[in-house]
Design a protein around this motif. Structure first.
Motif, short mmCIF file in Angstrom:
data_model
loop_
_atom_site.label_atom_id
_atom_site.label_comp_id
_atom_site.label_asym_id
_atom_site.label_seq_id
_atom_site.Cartn_x
_atom_site.Cartn_y
_atom_site.Cartn_z
N ALA A 1 5.86 32.31 45.14
CA ALA A 1 6.32 31.22 45.82
C ALA A 1 7.92 31.37 45.81
N PRO A 2 8.53 30.79 47.07
CA PRO A 2 10.16 31.06 47.11
C PRO A 2 11.05 30.25 45.92
N ILE A 3 11.95 30.83 45.56
CA ILE A 3 12.74 30.58 44.59
C ILE A 3 14.19 30.20 45.27
N THR A 4 14.90 29.42 44.31
CA THR A 4 16.10 29.03 44.58
C THR A 4 17.22 29.82 43.74
N THR A 5 18.02 30.54 44.53
CA THR A 5 19.50 31.23 43.83
C THR A 5 20.31 30.39 43.44
N PRO A 6 20.70 30.14 42.21
CA PRO A 6 21.78 29.17 41.96
C PRO A 6 23.14 29.74 42.97
N LEU B 1 16.05 38.51 42.86
CA LEU B 1 14.84 38.66 42.37
C LEU B 1 14.06 39.63 43.33
N ASN B 2 14.13 39.54 44.49
CA ASN B 2 13.35 40.10 45.60
C ASN B 2 13.83 41.32 45.41
N VAL B 3 15.04 41.65 45.58
CA VAL B 3 15.50 43.02 45.79
C VAL B 3 15.31 43.91 44.45
N ALA C 1 5.79 33.67 51.16
CA ALA C 1 6.25 33.02 52.57
C ALA C 1 7.49 33.71 52.94
N ILE C 2 7.99 33.53 54.28
CA ILE C 2 9.33 34.20 54.28
C ILE C 2 10.23 33.14 54.37
N HIS C 3 10.02 31.80 54.20
CA HIS C 3 11.13 30.64 54.03
C HIS C 3 11.46 30.63 52.62
N GLY C 4 12.45 29.76 52.44
CA GLY C 4 12.99 29.44 51.19
C GLY C 4 12.35 28.54 50.38
N ALA D 1 13.31 25.14 50.08
CA ALA D 1 13.57 23.86 50.70
C ALA D 1 13.84 22.68 49.81
N PRO D 2 15.01 22.87 48.76
CA PRO D 2 15.07 21.94 47.90
C PRO D 2 15.11 20.44 48.13
N ARG D 3 15.50 20.20 49.42
CA ARG D 3 15.58 18.81 49.91
C ARG D 3 14.16 18.33 49.95
N VAL E 1 5.26 17.08 51.27
CA VAL E 1 5.50 17.16 52.65
C VAL E 1 5.40 18.61 53.15
N ALA E 2 5.71 19.63 52.22
CA ALA E 2 5.87 20.90 52.62
C ALA E 2 4.65 21.47 53.35
N ASN E 3 4.60 22.40 54.30
CA ASN E 3 3.84 23.27 54.93
C ASN E 3 3.65 24.43 53.92
N TYR F 1 4.75 17.70 58.88
CA TYR F 1 5.86 17.46 59.70
C TYR F 1 6.50 18.09 60.24
N ASP F 2 6.75 19.41 59.80
CA ASP F 2 7.86 20.51 60.46
C ASP F 2 7.23 21.23 61.82
N ILE F 3 5.85 21.01 61.77
CA ILE F 3 5.27 21.33 63.16
C ILE F 3 4.66 20.20 64.17
P1 NAD Z 1 14.67 27.39 53.45
O1 NAD Z 1 13.85 28.21 54.23
O2 NAD Z 1 14.33 26.90 52.04
O3 NAD Z 1 14.65 25.85 54.12
C1 NAD Z 1 15.41 25.61 55.36
C2 NAD Z 1 14.76 24.34 56.01
O4 NAD Z 1 13.60 24.69 56.61
C3 NAD Z 1 14.24 23.39 55.02
O5 NAD Z 1 15.38 22.42 54.93
C4 NAD Z 1 13.30 22.60 55.57
O6 NAD Z 1 13.42 21.61 56.55
C5 NAD Z 1 12.56 23.62 56.41
N1 NAD Z 1 11.43 24.45 55.51
C6 NAD Z 1 11.18 25.74 55.14
N2 NAD Z 1 10.01 25.73 54.46
C7 NAD Z 1 9.40 24.79 54.87
C8 NAD Z 1 8.03 24.56 54.52
N3 NAD Z 1 7.47 25.40 53.94
N4 NAD Z 1 7.51 23.18 54.99
C9 NAD Z 1 8.43 22.36 55.44
N5 NAD Z 1 9.57 22.64 55.85
C10 NAD Z 1 10.29 23.87 55.45
O7 NAD Z 1 16.10 27.83 53.64
P2 NAD Z 1 17.70 27.59 52.88
O8 NAD Z 1 17.60 26.07 52.71
O9 NAD Z 1 18.37 28.16 53.43
O10 NAD Z 1 17.27 28.08 51.31
C11 NAD Z 1 16.86 27.15 49.96
C12 NAD Z 1 16.92 28.05 48.97
O11 NAD Z 1 15.85 29.17 49.09
C13 NAD Z 1 18.19 28.97 48.68
O12 NAD Z 1 18.45 28.78 47.12
C14 NAD Z 1 17.85 30.34 48.98
O13 NAD Z 1 18.43 31.29 48.50
C15 NAD Z 1 16.39 30.34 48.76
N6 NAD Z 1 15.49 31.21 49.43
C16 NAD Z 1 14.66 32.12 48.82
C17 NAD Z 1 13.92 32.89 49.28
C18 NAD Z 1 12.68 33.50 48.50
O14 NAD Z 1 12.58 32.97 47.44
N7 NAD Z 1 12.03 34.42 49.09
C19 NAD Z 1 14.00 33.22 50.62
C20 NAD Z 1 14.91 32.58 51.40
C21 NAD Z 1 15.58 31.29 50.56
#
Ligand code: NAD
Length: 481
Positions: A71-76, A84-86, A262-265, A267-269, A275-277, A316-318
């Motif tokens: 799952a995605p991680i937060t880089t402090p 971690l990915n690299v 997943a390619i997204h991060g 999304a800490p907020r 709610v996340a997809n 919600y996102d789509i």
């Molecule tokens: P992000 O992809 O986490 O989020 C950007 C925005 O996209 C969010 O605010 C949210 O509105 C939306 N979003 C993303 N994924 C979603 C989902 N599954 N469902 C619903 N909405 C979603 O990008 P960011 O805010 O730039 O990064 C947050 C953290 O994630 C950072 O610490 C970053 O370093 C990390 N990150 C980790 C990875 C990974 O682990 N492979 C990849 C990218 C970013």
């Protein structure tokens, strides 16, 4: 009962735990024969002072299972943390990054209803080796490394992927009009490997116009293979124009290890709100099921997911009023997919997986290449020099000629500034002087030259040896020369 495949699972940070629970719940309900081992990675581990973001015990699990669903991680924020990915990519030799980008029109909004592109990105070389230097007050350097076996492996993987997944065409993106040696090699290897796959169409594009074409008419592409940096950038563009980065999964493939995400991060907020997809991670998990040779489960999950999207059950996102039917949270979305297991989409194209794409076999060393005659014929000496004009430097460096080596030219940021430089050329404190010999030379002639540089008070910051291969220069010409 089939034996279960052990996999290593990391729930990550932010929305990670919720989307991982949803993903595992769906694939297990579909009959995935997996035995998850959970490890902790990411923010908490970083903040405990482990700069790689992963405990030693976690590495052991990965070494054992060789399959990682992450799952995605937060880089402090702040420095000192390694990606971690690299690290995972480099440690386990994950040379191929596979990123499908598919449009789900009319159920998810996109300008490209027929888009169905897979980007295969080289994952270990190029400017991503992390070899960087500060050389002078003005100048920083990063090395771009492209190897023959590295190119061959990723390009062969792309063709094998196309064949296994019934795709018709592989396109190569590169920029060999500028980087004639590095990207030139990638292009040449592409042309060589393509000949072995007469059943698959092939074509090449210079990356800038290719990218423009992909952003405008993605349906003209099928599988696209490219070096690391272009692939990193363009796979995000592809995911976004297909509909949403939130809907894309990715596979990182090595000889005997693979990571899926997943390619997204993270999304800490959005964390902790249900709610996340989970779709991006689920699609990553589907690639994993194919990889561990459970294609029937992958097919079942993917089709149920397509049906869910098609039925308008959206997070919600789509969610779009009028298109979507029901706005759901993470858990409800997972239940909706589970309820549709066994069903197929009615409008979108159903998928059918057979087996994992074969790992690209390395050919034995290319004989023609192995027997090339390599001769040392000169050296480029790079200098940190702030004391005057290009002509003054040329004057001073000519005095270092000797022992067969002659100063041929000086360039600054690649542009020739001596002899016969143009007064308009902007210069920095980073100079390259090229010494060549009519005859092959030895390393001793180079060390003697460097000795003369040093005795005359020049700060040489690096050298690049100049070789001919079968009489052909293995170094670039200088622009303006
Ligand atoms: P992000 O992809 O986490 O989020 C950007 C925005 O996209 C969010 O605010 C949210 O509105 C939306 N979003 C993303 N994924 C979603 C989902 N599954 N469902 C619903 N909405 C979603 O990008 P960011 O805010 O730039 O990064 C947050 C953290 O994630 C950072 O610490 C970053 O370093 C990390 N990150 C980790 C990875 C990974 O682990 N492979 C990849 C990218 C970013």
């Amino acid at each position: 009962m089939a034996t279960k495949t052990p996999i290593t699972v990391a729930h990550g940070d932010g929305i990670g735990p919720e989307i991982m629970d949803a993903t595992l719940h769906i694939i297990e309900a579909a009959g995935a024969q997996i035995e998850p081992e959970t490890i902790e990675v990411g923010e908490k581990v970083y903040l405990r002072g482990i700069s790689a973001g992963m405990e030693p015990s976690a590495w052991e699990s990965l070494r054992r299972t060789r399959v990682f669903l992450k799952a995605p991680i937060t880089t402090p924020q702040g420095g000192g943390y390694k990606s971690l990915n690299v690290t995972t990519r480099v440690t386990f030799g994950l040379y191929a990054n596979v990123r499908p980008s598919v449009a789900y029109y009319p159920f998810v909004d996109t300008k490209h209803p027929n888009m169905d592109v897979v980007i295969i990105r080289e994952n270990e070389e190029d400017t991503y080796t992390g070899i960087e230097y500060r050389q002078t007050t003005d100048m920083m350097e990063t090395l771009k490394l492209i190897s023959h076996p590295g190119s061959e492996r990723i390009i062969r993987y792309a063709f094998e992927y196309a064949r296994t997944n019934n795709r018709k065409k592989v396109t190569c993106f590169m920029k060999d009009n500028i980087m004639k040696i590095t990207d030139g090699l990638f292009h040449k290897v592409f042309d060589e490997v393509a000949k072995e796959y007469p059943d698959i169409e092939n074509e090449s594009w210079i990356v800038d116009i290719g990218a423009a074409k992909m952003a405008d008419t993605p349906e003209a592409f099928d599988v696209i293979v490219m070096p690391n940096l272009y692939g990193d950038i363009l796979s995000d563009v592809a995911a976004q124009i297909a509909g949403s980065v939130g809907l894309a999964g990715s596979a990182n493939i090595g000889e005997n290890f693979a990571m899926f995400e997943a390619i997204h991060g993270s999304a800490p907020r959005r964390a902790g709100q249900n709610v996340a997809n989970p779709s991006g991670l689920l699609l990553g998990a589907i690639l994993m099921l194919v990889h561990i040779d459970q294609p029937d489960v992958a097919t079942k999950v993917h089709n149920a997911w397509l049906r869910t999207i098609e039925d308008g059950v959206h997070t919600y996102d789509i969610y779009v009023e009028g298109v979507s039917k029901q706005k759901v949270g993470t858990k409800e979305f997972a239940e909706a997919v589970i309820a549709r297991l066994g069903q197929e989409p009615q409008t979108l194209k159903a998928v059918h997986y057979s087996s994992a794409p074969k790992q690209a076999k390395q050919k034995k060393a290319d004989l023609a290449r192995a027997t090339e005659k390599k001769e040392l014929v000169g050296v480029d000496v790079f200098l940190d020099w702030k004391a005057g004009t290009a002509d003054a430097l040329g004057e001073a460096l000519q005095r270092l000629n000797g022992d067969g080596l002659t100063l041929r030219l000086i360039s600054n940021r690649g542009a020739r500034v001596w002899p016969n430089g143009m007064p308009e050329t902007f210069t920095t404190d980073h100079w390259r002087s090229r010494f060549l010999s009519e005859e092959p030379i030895t390393h001793n002639q180079i060390t003697a030259l460097l000795q003369r540089f040093s005795e005359n008070g020049f700060d040489f910051i690096k050298i690049e040896n100049l070789y001919n291969f079968d009489g052909k220069p293995g170094y670039s010409a200088v622009s303006g020369s």
